[in-house]
Write a protein that holds these residues in place. Structure first.
Motif, PDB file in Angstrom:
ATOM      1  N   ALA A  13       0.828  -1.235  -0.129  1.00 30.99           N
ATOM      2  CA  ALA A  13       0.150  -0.005  -0.160  1.00 30.99           C
ATOM      3  C   ALA A  13       0.933   1.272  -0.056  1.00 30.99           C
ATOM      4  O   ALA A  13       0.910   2.156   0.987  1.00 30.99           O
ATOM      5  CB  ALA A  13      -0.939  -0.058   1.186  1.00 30.99           C
ATOM      6  N   ILE A  14       1.502   1.468  -1.293  1.00 33.31           N
ATOM      7  CA  ILE A  14       2.324   2.745  -1.191  1.00 33.31           C
ATOM      8  C   ILE A  14       1.561   3.957  -0.951  1.00 33.31           C
ATOM      9  O   ILE A  14       2.233   4.733  -0.082  1.00 33.31           O
ATOM     10  CB  ILE A  14       3.216   2.769  -2.609  1.00 33.31           C
ATOM     11  N   GLY A  15       0.461   4.094  -1.514  1.00 35.46           N
ATOM     12  CA  GLY A  15      -0.214   5.341  -1.399  1.00 35.46           C
ATOM     13  C   GLY A  15      -0.650   5.654   0.036  1.00 35.46           C
ATOM     14  O   GLY A  15      -0.500   6.561   0.599  1.00 35.46           O
ATOM     15  N   ASP A  16      -1.114   4.527   0.811  1.00 45.08           N
ATOM     16  CA  ASP A  16      -1.468   4.598   2.274  1.00 45.08           C
ATOM     17  C   ASP A  16      -0.044   5.000   3.095  1.00 45.08           C
ATOM     18  O   ASP A  16      -0.087   5.895   3.974  1.00 45.08           O
ATOM     19  CB  ASP A  16      -2.196   3.342   2.855  1.00 45.08           C
ATOM     20  N   ALA A  17       0.995   4.382   2.680  1.00 43.21           N
ATOM     21  CA  ALA A  17       2.340   4.558   3.470  1.00 43.21           C
ATOM     22  C   ALA A  17       2.704   6.184   3.421  1.00 43.21           C
ATOM     23  O   ALA A  17       3.117   6.780   4.336  1.00 43.21           O
ATOM     24  CB  ALA A  17       3.162   3.461   2.871  1.00 43.21           C
ATOM     25  N   LEU A  18       2.681   6.597   2.180  1.00 46.54           N
ATOM     26  CA  LEU A  18       2.948   7.994   1.891  1.00 46.54           C
ATOM     27  C   LEU A  18       2.279   8.928   2.708  1.00 46.54           C
ATOM     28  O   LEU A  18       2.445   9.939   3.389  1.00 46.54           O
ATOM     29  CB  LEU A  18       2.886   8.211   0.484  1.00 46.54           C
ATOM     30  N   MET A  19       0.686   8.437   2.619  1.00 44.94           N
ATOM     31  CA  MET A  19      -0.303   9.414   3.366  1.00 44.94           C
ATOM     32  C   MET A  19      -0.007   9.503   4.778  1.00 44.94           C
ATOM     33  O   MET A  19       0.077  10.473   5.419  1.00 44.94           O
ATOM     34  CB  MET A  19      -1.458   8.917   3.010  1.00 44.94           C
TER      35      MET A  19
END
Length: 149
Positions: A13-19
């Motif tokens: 979950a790259i997007g969630d990790a960045l968020m």
């Protein structure tokens, strides 16, 4: 800070990790804000897309350095490159721990910081207090012994 971003599995979950990283940096007062995304997978899970996260990173002035680890092809090299480029940072690849160490050294040169991790030791010596009590007890014993004689 607790996170609902999963660890070690088949989902990435790259997007969630960045968020999550961006939420953590929101309260900071540093002039330069940086995230380092280290991944061995391709984005295939999560509520937020990497595009949404990069858009927010740009709005907040956060650079996102990306590092793909493992074998090329195991992670989305193009996505990591895009994330880094759009946020004003750089993308890296590391297949060994030595290469990863070199990457972190290069990021350190690109993003120097006055904040350094140091170990601080409490140098106040507390042995003096029990030692004083021991001498006091010894003096009391000597005094009582002399009184008996």
């Amino acid at each position: 800070l607790m996170s609902d971003v999963g660890i070690a599995g088949t989902s990435t979950a790259i997007g969630d990790a960045l968020m999550q990283g961006l939420r953590t940096l929101e309260g900071g007062e540093a002039k330069s804000k940086v995230l380092i995304l280290l991944t061995d997978g391709k984005h295939n899970a999560g509520k937020s897309s990497p595009h949404q996260a990069v858009t927010l990173a740009k709005e907040q002035g956060v650079k996102v350095y990306t590092i793909g680890i493992g074998k090329k092809g195991d992670y989305d090299e193009e996505l990591l490159s895009t994330i880094a480029k759009e946020s004003g940072a750089k993308s890296f690849f590391a297949s060994t721990s030595a290469e990863l160490e070199d990457v972190y050294e290069e990021i350190e040169e690109l993003e120097p910081s006055n904040i350094r991790s140091r170990q601080y030791f409490n140098k106040e010596e507390y042995f003096v207090y029990p030692l004083f009590l021991a001498f006091l007890a010894l003096a009391l014993l000597i005094w009582r012994y002399e009184e008996r004689e």
